[in-house]
Design an enzyme around this catalytic site. Structure first.
Site, PDB file in Angstrom:
ATOM      1  N   HIS A 121      36.109  24.764  33.386  1.00 39.09           N
ATOM      2  CA  HIS A 121      35.511  25.663  34.253  1.00 39.09           C
ATOM      3  C   HIS A 121      37.052  26.090  35.071  1.00 39.09           C
ATOM      4  CE1 HIS A 121      30.685  26.099  33.434  1.00 39.09           C
ATOM      5  NE2 HIS A 121      31.501  26.476  32.989  1.00 39.09           N
ATOM      6  N   CYS A 150      51.502  34.985  46.144  1.00 42.29           N
ATOM      7  CA  CYS A 150      52.066  34.731  45.495  1.00 42.29           C
ATOM      8  C   CYS A 150      53.934  35.163  46.367  1.00 42.29           C
ATOM      9  CB  CYS A 150      52.417  35.882  44.316  1.00 42.29           C
ATOM     10  SG  CYS A 150      53.244  34.565  42.604  1.00 42.29           S
TER      11      CYS A 150
END
Ligand code: NAD
Ligand code: ZN
Length: 243
Positions: A121, A150
């Site tokens: 996961h 970012c």
């Protein structure tokens, strides 16, 4: 109460097996202080995890979802691996062919030293850019701004975890299916067995002829698949199983 007869039985299965797999869930980290989703303290500001850990929730309100992840990251950052995590590292060293399949995203297995690990996961410390796709790990908590951006392209970052309704990382999933299918012994530890396809790994192993041991203080969906059930906390049962 952990019964001695089952513990003995589990020990002898372990001694006679070369290909051992373990599937872990949130229960393994509970004794470190990381809340499980289904426990009462899994709630945050009255939201259920199923309402936050989805692509729809993130599209609707990324800041809210990021606040929840920021809270979880902060909480996990303060925790340490427990004797259950450490016993699994020891098991990896003592078994010839071992794989650890984990549903946990907290990184505590890795911090303890597990190397043959398949994180089904993802990882809560990974940040992935929705613009350029760049991903990296950042163990700092809290994040400088929410939602984080970012550094390369300025687009929004998302947590590198698998949300409800999303596909699993393909290579990790294929490898997990492969190693479950050739297991001699399969340990299902601290997982409710309610999330697919992770829960199916125990069934794949069972159908391929593996013996299954469950370690969980409560009954779970995987209890009926298990040959031996060890009712107890993983941080207490695992060291005794190995010792
Ligand atoms: P879950 O929360 O559904 O179930 C936890 C299980 O652990 C239960 O069966 C419970 O009886 C058992 N348990 C509780 N304390 C235990 C202990 N001390 N020792 C052994 N078992 C114990 O968790 P799940 O089945 O892993 O699935 C939930 C999903 O949520 C997963 O997909 C996972 O990715 C995610 N999740 C991860 C973390 C984490 O990374 N630590 C925490 C919460 C949820
Ligand atoms: Zn980017």
């Amino acid at each position: 109460m952990l019964d001695e007869k089952s513990l003995k039985e589990a020990r002898s299965l372990l001694e006679g097996s070369r290909r051992v797999r373990a599937l872990t869930g949130a229960g393994v980290s509970a004794e470190s202080g990381v809340p499980t989703f289904r426990g009462h303290d899994g709630l945050w500001k009255k939201f259920r995890p199923e309402e936050l850990a989805t692509p729809e929730a993130f599209a609707r309100d990324p800041k809210l979802v990021w606040e929840w992840y920021d809270w979880r990251r902060g909480l996990i950052a303060k925790t340490r691996p427990n004797p259950g995590h450490r016993a699994l590292v020891e098991l990896e060293k003592s078994v010839r062919d071992f794989w650890l399949i984990t549903q946990n995203v907290d990184g505590l297995h890795q911090l303890a030293g597990s190397e043959r690990i398949l994180p089904l996961h993802g990882n809560i410390w990974e940040l992935r850019c929705l613009g350029c796709g760049k991903s990296g790990e950042d163990r700092r908590a809290p994040l400088p701004e929410l939602p984080p951006e970012c550094g390369e392209c300025g687009a929004m970052l998302r947590p590198g975890v698998v949300w409800f309704g999303e596909g699993l990382p393909q290579e990790t999933l294929s490898k997990s299916i492969e190693v479950s299918g050739d297991a001699e012994l399969f340990l299902a530890i601290g997982t409710a067995g309610a999330v697919e396809p992770a829960a199916s790994m125990a069934r794949i192993a069972r159908e391929a002829g593996a013996q299954v041991i469950e370690i969980n203080p409560e009954e779970s969906s995987l209890s009926s698949v298990a040959d031996v059930v060890l009712r107890g906390k993983s941080g207490e049962v695992l060291p005794r199983l190995l010792g």
